[in-house]
Enzyme design. Sequence first.
Site, short mmCIF file in Angstrom:
data_model
loop_
_atom_site.label_atom_id
_atom_site.label_comp_id
_atom_site.label_asym_id
_atom_site.label_seq_id
_atom_site.Cartn_x
_atom_site.Cartn_y
_atom_site.Cartn_z
N LYS A 267 0.85 -1.20 0.00
CA LYS A 267 0.00 0.00 0.00
C LYS A 267 0.88 1.24 0.00
O LYS A 267 1.67 1.46 0.91
CB LYS A 267 -0.91 0.00 1.23
N ASP A 272 -2.48 10.15 3.77
CA ASP A 272 -3.89 9.79 3.92
C ASP A 272 -4.60 10.82 4.79
O ASP A 272 -4.51 10.79 6.01
CB ASP A 272 -4.00 8.40 4.55
N LYS A 279 -10.06 12.89 8.23
CA LYS A 279 -9.62 12.41 9.55
C LYS A 279 -9.59 13.55 10.55
O LYS A 279 -9.51 14.72 10.18
CB LYS A 279 -8.19 11.84 9.42
N ASP A 290 1.61 6.16 5.74
CA ASP A 290 0.63 5.27 5.13
C ASP A 290 1.14 4.61 3.84
O ASP A 290 0.41 3.86 3.18
CB ASP A 290 -0.68 6.04 4.86
N ASP A 349 -12.21 7.21 3.69
CA ASP A 349 -11.01 6.94 4.48
C ASP A 349 -10.63 5.46 4.44
O ASP A 349 -9.56 5.08 4.89
CB ASP A 349 -11.24 7.41 5.92
N GLU A 351 -9.47 3.77 2.05
CA GLU A 351 -8.93 3.87 0.70
C GLU A 351 -7.89 2.80 0.39
O GLU A 351 -7.68 2.44 -0.77
CB GLU A 351 -8.32 5.26 0.48
N ARG A 353 -7.78 -0.42 0.92
CA ARG A 353 -8.34 -1.61 0.28
C ARG A 353 -8.72 -1.34 -1.18
O ARG A 353 -8.71 -2.25 -2.00
CB ARG A 353 -9.55 -2.10 1.11
#
Length: 497
Positions: A267, A272, A279, A290, A349, A351, A353
Amino acid sequence: MKFDLFTGSLAQSSAECLVVGVHEGGQLTAAAVSLDRKSGGALSRLIKRGDFSGRQGDMLWLTGVPKLKAARVLLVGQGASAVSRRHWRKQVIAAVQSVAKTRVKTLAMALTRPEGRDMDDYLHARSWVEAIEYGLYRVNHLKSKDPSPKLVLEKLSFGPVDRRHVAKARRGIAHGVASAQGSQLMRNLANLPGNVCTPSHLAEQALRLGQDYPALKVRILDEAEIRAENMGCFLSVTQGSAQPPKFIIMEYRSPKAARAPVVLVGKGITFDTGGISLKDPGAMDEMKFDMSGAAAVFGAIKVVTELNLSLNVTALIPTCENMPGSRATKPGDIVTSAAGLTVEILNTDAEGRLILCDALHYARRYKPQAVIDLATLTGACVIALGHHHTGIMANDDALAEELVSSGLRADDRAWQLPLTEEYGEQLRSNFADFANVAGRDGGAITAAAFLAKFTEGLRWAHMDIAGSTYVGGAQKGSTGRPIALLTDFLIRRARNR
Ligand code: BES
Ligand code: MN
Ligand code: ZN
């Protein structure tokens, strides 16, 4: 750094500094006894006086110990005579960090080796190098004045190693050096801020690796090519950002290996924000980490290329930013994945996956022997396991167990969570094939269940590294996990298949 081993007694060493273990109650280790004898009882005298008791975590610097060639001795408290992996690692790191503050150039170490089923001379040497390099790591900070003095230390040796096991120990050193290089590369990338480490920056780093290693073929898909692959889920994440997305492909091929590669998917969210499902501001800066899954894949590729492992490995890294904006994906938007399945994005959020599902689908074309994705995927995994274990979820228990056992050998532990069909059912959507979220309960597993919908027929494991791969607070930074685990896994795969 130059690593070596010695076979004789520590007292004969010509190093400038000796590090030696003492156990609780002032029990001298064999190496400490040898120094004590040579120095005419200097160590036992100071222990009798009550100056050092050998408690775990204690250290004492000695200078001018009689009759020793070394000008300095560092006593390290090793606690109980059975030393755990965790304590041993702390002792090695604390000792080398203390030595690194001095002008010592050459160092010899003799500590009681840690417990552990597979703790032979090979694994001992590998673990030792990994711990030393971890302790000596300096962040690639962007301070205008370098705050840390230059490292003087040049050569470290450890022992005593039984003469019959020298070859094994040397192999352990070589593997430890590669593992440490992978870990350093990973930490350097993960520690960079989001404005420096953009998707384009990661792509450049991949091309650079490709230039360094002829066995590595690197290809970067740009936005148009990502679109041509129908990666609608990936594109839905990047569309709010001004930074162009990249899909990084690194293929390491060994002439000696079985054809089917291990595919590693990382990933690569370089920042993020949560997107429109923004967030909370507290600690949001940590979302620069991230892309740690991507950084781990870079590190693993470094290890494989450095060791020239006879194993084919393919790295796939979808990388982009997750930003809010007028073009950003909105909650309720429905997109189509590369696999053709439609997804209702209820929370922007979630994201990770979305970028991973398209990369996992891409992995199919390699007919891989195994697919492993690495991702800072969920806060729920941190709630479940804390920072001590990486979470593992898989559609193949044998693969999950292989990873868990590599984590034990490497002292980079992971824990398998169940991934049964009920979790997947929680992702129901009224409008699309399924939703990208399923509520708070079991959040680490429902995230994996989402990925599982794209990995049918593949041997696949998912590693949620959200809790293990970086630390916040005063020590904020990447831990380099799970490179040690992956190193063990890849070495064993190369040997066994
Ligand atoms: N990158 C985060 C996960 C994360 C959280 C990593 C904390 C490290 C520390 C991920 O993209 C995310 O935001 N996940 C959401 C999922 C939720 C919306 C279902 C989360 O964990 O809150
Ligand atoms: Mn997120
Ligand atoms: Zn994320």
